[in-house]
Design an enzyme around this catalytic site. Structure first.
Site, mmCIF file in Angstrom:
data_model
loop_
_atom_site.group_PDB
_atom_site.id
_atom_site.type_symbol
_atom_site.label_atom_id
_atom_site.label_comp_id
_atom_site.label_asym_id
_atom_site.label_seq_id
_atom_site.Cartn_x
_atom_site.Cartn_y
_atom_site.Cartn_z
ATOM 1 N N ASP A 81 -6.150 1.399 1.164
ATOM 2 C CA ASP A 81 -6.072 1.616 2.600
ATOM 3 C C ASP A 81 -7.463 1.400 3.184
ATOM 4 O O ASP A 81 -8.364 0.940 2.499
ATOM 5 C CB ASP A 81 -5.563 3.032 2.907
ATOM 6 C CG ASP A 81 -6.425 4.083 2.250
ATOM 7 O OD1 ASP A 81 -7.658 4.029 2.414
ATOM 8 O OD2 ASP A 81 -5.885 4.948 1.565
ATOM 9 N N LYS A 84 0.821 -1.210 0.000
ATOM 10 C CA LYS A 84 0.000 0.000 0.000
ATOM 11 C C LYS A 84 0.859 1.266 0.000
ATOM 12 O O LYS A 84 0.627 2.192 -0.773
ATOM 13 C CB LYS A 84 -0.952 -0.005 1.199
ATOM 14 C CG LYS A 84 -1.803 1.237 1.317
ATOM 15 C CD LYS A 84 -1.232 2.179 2.345
ATOM 16 C CE LYS A 84 -1.894 3.539 2.277
ATOM 17 N NZ LYS A 84 -1.320 4.430 3.305
#
Length: 210
Positions: free
Chosen positions: A138, A120
């Site tokens: 996220d 991420k």
DNA sequence: CTCCCGATAT
DNA sequence: ATATCAGGAG
């Protein structure tokens, strides 16, 4: 999942959200990387508050190394997991200095080798600093994607794959993750979503009672 | 799966 | 008082 609905949603968000607003503050690819590493399970407001002073005195790997672990910890003490984060920021600064000539690498394979940097975080750096069309998943992107029915998966990697397929060829491809994050933070909130004033209420398959 | 472990919103 | 916040590593 049909691509038309996805495009419709992205268009509505693009018209209703100014992506120039609140975001993690940074001055170069390195400070962006540090800010994102610090942002895990913390608010962007809190991260910006901490980095405002930190980046004034340290904005390169060498600066962080010179700062040392104790003063680094004192700067990020207000953030969740501050001890782990400070250790990772110092360690990744050493790795950048030793193996990457002090520069932030521009591939995901290299980025995820850095301590504290997962898929991420690497995707955020690639997207924001290097203008690559990645979709970092996220907590906000995950929640928004699930509520709108863009994915049935819960594993971030699966969600990312679903969103990438839907976003292929989309004119807003570079800011889709940012649109989703801002929508998730201010309107499609985790605890009390503001469906009454949501621009997507008419088309959302998961509208909460108002 | 657990650990990391502060500030803020509700 | 507790759920949540731009997650990652072991």
């Amino acid at each position: 999942m049909n691509k038309r609905f996805f495009e419709q949603v992205v268009d509505v968000l693009a018209k209703n959200i100014s992506t120039a607003e609140t975001e993690l503050k940074y001055t170069n690819p390195f400070t962006l990387l540090v800010a994102v590493v610090l942002s895990a399970q913390s608010t962007d407001v809190g991260v910006n508050k901490a980095t405002q002073d930190l980046f004034k005195i340290a904005s390169s790997p060498g600066d962080i190394i010179n700062l040392g672990i104790d003063r680094l910890v004192s700067h990020v003490k207000t953030l969740n997991y501050y001890n782990t984060k400070a250790k990772n920021v110092l360690a990744l600064s050493h790795m950048l200095a030793d193996e990457f000539g002090g520069q932030v690498p521009q591939t995901r394979e290299e980025l995820v080798r850095l301590p504290g940097v997962g898929r991420k975080t690497a995707n955020v750096v690639l997207n924001v600093a290097f203008n690559q069309p990645t979709i970092p998943v996220d907590t906000h992107v995950m929640r928004v994607a699930q509520r709108l029915g863009f994915t049935k998966h819960t594993r971030p990697e699966k969600v990312e794959a679903d969103l990438e397929q839907l976003a292929e060829g989309n004119p807003h491809i570079h800011k889709i993750h940012h649109l989703f994050i801002l929508h998730g933070r201010y309107t499609c909130k985790a605890r009390k979503p503001l469906c009454a004033q949501c621009p997507l209420a008419a088309v959302c398959p998961n509208v909460q009672a108002v």
